[in-house]
Design a protein around this motif. Structure first.
Motif, mmCIF file in Angstrom:
data_model
loop_
_atom_site.group_PDB
_atom_site.id
_atom_site.type_symbol
_atom_site.label_atom_id
_atom_site.label_comp_id
_atom_site.label_asym_id
_atom_site.label_seq_id
_atom_site.Cartn_x
_atom_site.Cartn_y
_atom_site.Cartn_z
ATOM 1 N N LEU A 1 -32.296 58.749 -39.495
ATOM 2 C CA LEU A 1 -32.857 57.995 -40.625
ATOM 3 C C LEU A 1 -33.582 59.000 -41.498
ATOM 4 N N ILE A 2 -33.220 59.061 -42.766
ATOM 5 C CA ILE A 2 -33.843 60.018 -43.685
ATOM 6 C C ILE A 2 -34.822 59.280 -44.593
ATOM 7 N N LEU A 3 -36.066 59.723 -44.577
ATOM 8 C CA LEU A 3 -37.115 59.138 -45.417
ATOM 9 C C LEU A 3 -37.477 60.174 -46.471
ATOM 10 N N GLU A 4 -36.925 60.008 -47.646
ATOM 11 C CA GLU A 4 -37.056 61.041 -48.684
ATOM 12 C C GLU A 4 -38.432 61.039 -49.343
ATOM 13 N N GLY A 5 -39.038 62.218 -49.392
ATOM 14 C CA GLY A 5 -40.254 62.417 -50.165
ATOM 15 C C GLY A 5 -41.423 61.528 -49.766
ATOM 16 N N VAL A 6 -41.565 61.229 -48.487
ATOM 17 C CA VAL A 6 -42.628 60.301 -48.081
ATOM 18 C C VAL A 6 -43.985 60.978 -47.886
ATOM 19 N N LEU B 1 -52.281 70.930 -35.135
ATOM 20 C CA LEU B 1 -52.622 69.717 -34.383
ATOM 21 C C LEU B 1 -54.114 69.424 -34.420
ATOM 22 N N SER B 2 -54.883 70.391 -34.862
ATOM 23 C CA SER B 2 -56.332 70.183 -34.983
ATOM 24 C C SER B 2 -56.739 69.852 -36.418
ATOM 25 N N GLU B 3 -55.788 69.757 -37.295
ATOM 26 C CA GLU B 3 -56.071 69.527 -38.719
ATOM 27 C C GLU B 3 -55.823 68.060 -39.068
ATOM 28 N N ASP B 4 -56.890 67.365 -39.405
ATOM 29 C CA ASP B 4 -56.740 65.942 -39.729
ATOM 30 C C ASP B 4 -55.774 65.711 -40.886
ATOM 31 N N TRP B 5 -55.857 66.580 -41.908
ATOM 32 C CA TRP B 5 -54.977 66.368 -43.074
ATOM 33 C C TRP B 5 -53.511 66.424 -42.657
ATOM 34 N N PHE B 6 -53.207 67.260 -41.647
ATOM 35 C CA PHE B 6 -51.825 67.352 -41.173
ATOM 36 C C PHE B 6 -51.464 66.143 -40.306
ATOM 37 N N VAL B 7 -52.328 65.856 -39.330
ATOM 38 C CA VAL B 7 -52.020 64.749 -38.410
ATOM 39 C C VAL B 7 -51.894 63.428 -39.182
ATOM 40 N N GLU B 8 -52.831 63.210 -40.120
ATOM 41 C CA GLU B 8 -52.785 61.968 -40.903
ATOM 42 C C GLU B 8 -51.609 61.960 -41.877
ATOM 43 N N GLY B 9 -51.388 63.111 -42.505
ATOM 44 C CA GLY B 9 -50.380 63.146 -43.574
ATOM 45 C C GLY B 9 -48.955 63.254 -43.089
ATOM 46 N N VAL B 10 -48.777 63.806 -41.873
ATOM 47 C CA VAL B 10 -47.407 64.033 -41.386
ATOM 48 C C VAL B 10 -47.134 63.201 -40.131
ATOM 49 N N PHE B 11 -47.844 63.493 -39.021
ATOM 50 C CA PHE B 11 -47.579 62.758 -37.773
ATOM 51 C C PHE B 11 -47.811 61.256 -37.956
ATOM 52 N N LYS B 12 -48.891 60.902 -38.700
ATOM 53 C CA LYS B 12 -49.217 59.482 -38.883
ATOM 54 C C LYS B 12 -48.820 58.996 -40.278
ATOM 55 N N ASN B 13 -47.979 59.725 -40.931
ATOM 56 C CA ASN B 13 -47.511 59.304 -42.257
ATOM 57 C C ASN B 13 -47.035 57.848 -42.184
ATOM 58 N N PRO B 14 -47.518 56.980 -43.054
ATOM 59 C CA PRO B 14 -47.244 55.546 -42.879
ATOM 60 C C PRO B 14 -45.760 55.182 -42.801
ATOM 61 N N GLN B 15 -44.944 55.783 -43.670
ATOM 62 C CA GLN B 15 -43.516 55.426 -43.619
ATOM 63 C C GLN B 15 -42.840 55.994 -42.365
ATOM 64 N N ALA C 1 -32.872 67.512 -49.368
ATOM 65 C CA ALA C 1 -33.830 66.480 -49.746
ATOM 66 C C ALA C 1 -35.027 67.101 -50.461
ATOM 67 N N PRO C 2 -35.772 66.278 -51.192
ATOM 68 C CA PRO C 2 -36.972 66.784 -51.854
ATOM 69 C C PRO C 2 -38.094 67.061 -50.861
ATOM 70 N N ALA C 3 -39.102 67.791 -51.328
ATOM 71 C CA ALA C 3 -40.270 68.083 -50.494
ATOM 72 C C ALA C 3 -40.870 66.796 -49.956
ATOM 73 N N GLY C 4 -41.374 66.879 -48.736
ATOM 74 C CA GLY C 4 -42.010 65.699 -48.142
ATOM 75 C C GLY C 4 -41.054 64.765 -47.454
ATOM 76 N N THR C 5 -39.817 65.229 -47.236
ATOM 77 C CA THR C 5 -38.825 64.373 -46.569
ATOM 78 C C THR C 5 -38.945 64.515 -45.053
ATOM 79 N N ILE C 6 -38.907 63.378 -44.379
ATOM 80 C CA ILE C 6 -38.946 63.349 -42.920
ATOM 81 C C ILE C 6 -37.663 62.694 -42.429
ATOM 82 N N THR C 7 -36.982 63.374 -41.518
ATOM 83 C CA THR C 7 -35.742 62.851 -40.931
ATOM 84 C C THR C 7 -35.985 62.560 -39.460
#
Lengths: 298, 60
Positions: A37-42, A67-81, A175-181
């Motif tokens: 499943l490709i989630l483009e630019g999320v 893994l110790s950076e909130d901005w990363f964990v929130e923005g990527v691992f816990k990215n809402p989409q 895909a554009p930047a910010g894409t998660i597959t």
């Protein structure tokens, strides 16, 4: 002394996490069929920019500092989409990744050999997911990952897959930047050919299931599962095999018993759907009619 | 698709439309000989397939 131990601030290694599911019945079934499943630019631009800056300073393969950076964990691992899709596929309280790696590709480079990653389990369960994240625009010339749709059901040895090289049924994840597959772990994949002198960053990590499987996403009680659409996945394997395997996997994810009845039974597709009945072999929890043909759900 | 010429593996175009042939039959019609057929035995157990079933090796 184990020199592999980290000396980093407290991190969110593999903690359970929950959020709202975002996928519907069709999307979950499609994931089971295609294996991705490709989630483009999320991911937000700000996070992508920080990731690129980080990656330029930290060139190691396993950048655990993130893994110790909130901005990363929130923005990527816990990215809402992305987390919502993972929540849909793995159920509530799935485990966040314990580690991640950056697959840097200093182009230009020839394509990788086809492979499925070590640690692949071939069964009818979906207990873990492999996820790819591009922090930068990744057009075809930068060597984005290539996938073979439906190949997550096909066992093979790496040394057999490696010499196959260019194949027709390929999905390019340009895909554009910010894409998660999000992928089923055993899917066949490779880094595509990089034709430019640019570093491609691809962050890769896994989520794990903790919940028993059940149909716990954005469900539509009226959804008609009979004679499903099986298009787009090339029939390059045994006839109907991918569809049957996908139906078995989907049934497991739903927490339903899959008893394949063969022939035109579920999940055989049909150009025209017969009306007012469920397809033979459709698991009990996915049916809309009683055996007598009475609609169960208004 | 892969090409081996003079002992060197040549990278084939990524786009199948740019391949020298789009089917094995086209290549055979142009003089290529089949030296190996696909390993169909890898597909015998349909729920545990191990191969593509379409890998020909041709020689010219």
């Amino acid at each position: 002394m184990d020199t592999r131990k980290t000396d980093l601030p407290e991190a969110q290694f593999g903690l359970p996490y929950d959020c709202e599911p975002t996928l519907n019945d069709i999307q979950v079934f499609d994931f089971c069929r295609k294996g991705y499943l490709i989630l483009e630019g999320v991911v937000a631009d700000e996070v992508n920019e920080r990731m690129l800056a980080f990656a330029q300073e930290h060139t190691g393969h396993q950048p655990l500092e993130l893994l110790s950076e909130d901005w990363f964990v929130e923005g990527v691992f816990k990215n809402p989409q992305a987390a919502g899709a993972v929540r849909s596929l793995l159920g509530a309280n799935f485990k966040l990744p314990q580690t991640l790696c950056n697959h840097r590709a200093d182009g230009p480079l020839p394509p990788q050999d086809w492979h499925r990653d070590g640690g692949s389990i071939y069964n009818n369960r979906l207990d873990y997911l492999q996820v790819f994240y591009y922090p930068q625009d990744t057009p075809p010339e930068m060597g984005p990952t290539e996938l073979i749709p439906g190949s997550h059901f096909m066992r093979s040895k790496a040394n057999y897959m490696g010499h196959i090289r260019s194949v027709k049924p390929v999905k390019l994840t340009a895909a554009p930047a910010g894409t998660i597959t999000i992928t089923a772990y055993p899917i066949w994949h490779r880094r595509g050919r990089s034709k430019v002198s640019t570093v491609r960053h691809l962050f890769k990590y896994n989520y794990f299931r903790t919940a028993e499987p059940r149909r716990d996403w954005l469900i539509d009680p009226e959804h008609d599962f009979s004679w499903p659409d099986m298009s787009e996945v090339e029939p390059h394997f045994e006839q109907f095999r991918c569809g049957i395997a996908a139906a078995e996997l989907f049934s497991w994810v739903c927490g339903e018993q899959f008893d394949y009845v063969g022939g035109t039974g579920w999940p055989c597709e049909a150009p025209v759907k017969p009306g007012l009945c469920d397809q033979e072999g459709l698991p009990a929890g996915l049916r809309r009619f009683t055996e007598a043909g009475i609609r169960e759900l208004a | 698709m892969a090409l081996v010429e003079n002992g060197q593996i040549l990278e084939a175009p990524d786009d199948p439309d740019e391949w020298p042939y789009n089917t094995v039959l086209e290549a055979m019609a142009d003089g290529w000989k089949v030296v190996k057929f696909p390993e169909m035995a890898l597909l015998l157990q349909e729920d545990q397939t191990f191969g593509f079933g379409c890998e020909f090796i041709l020689e010219s």
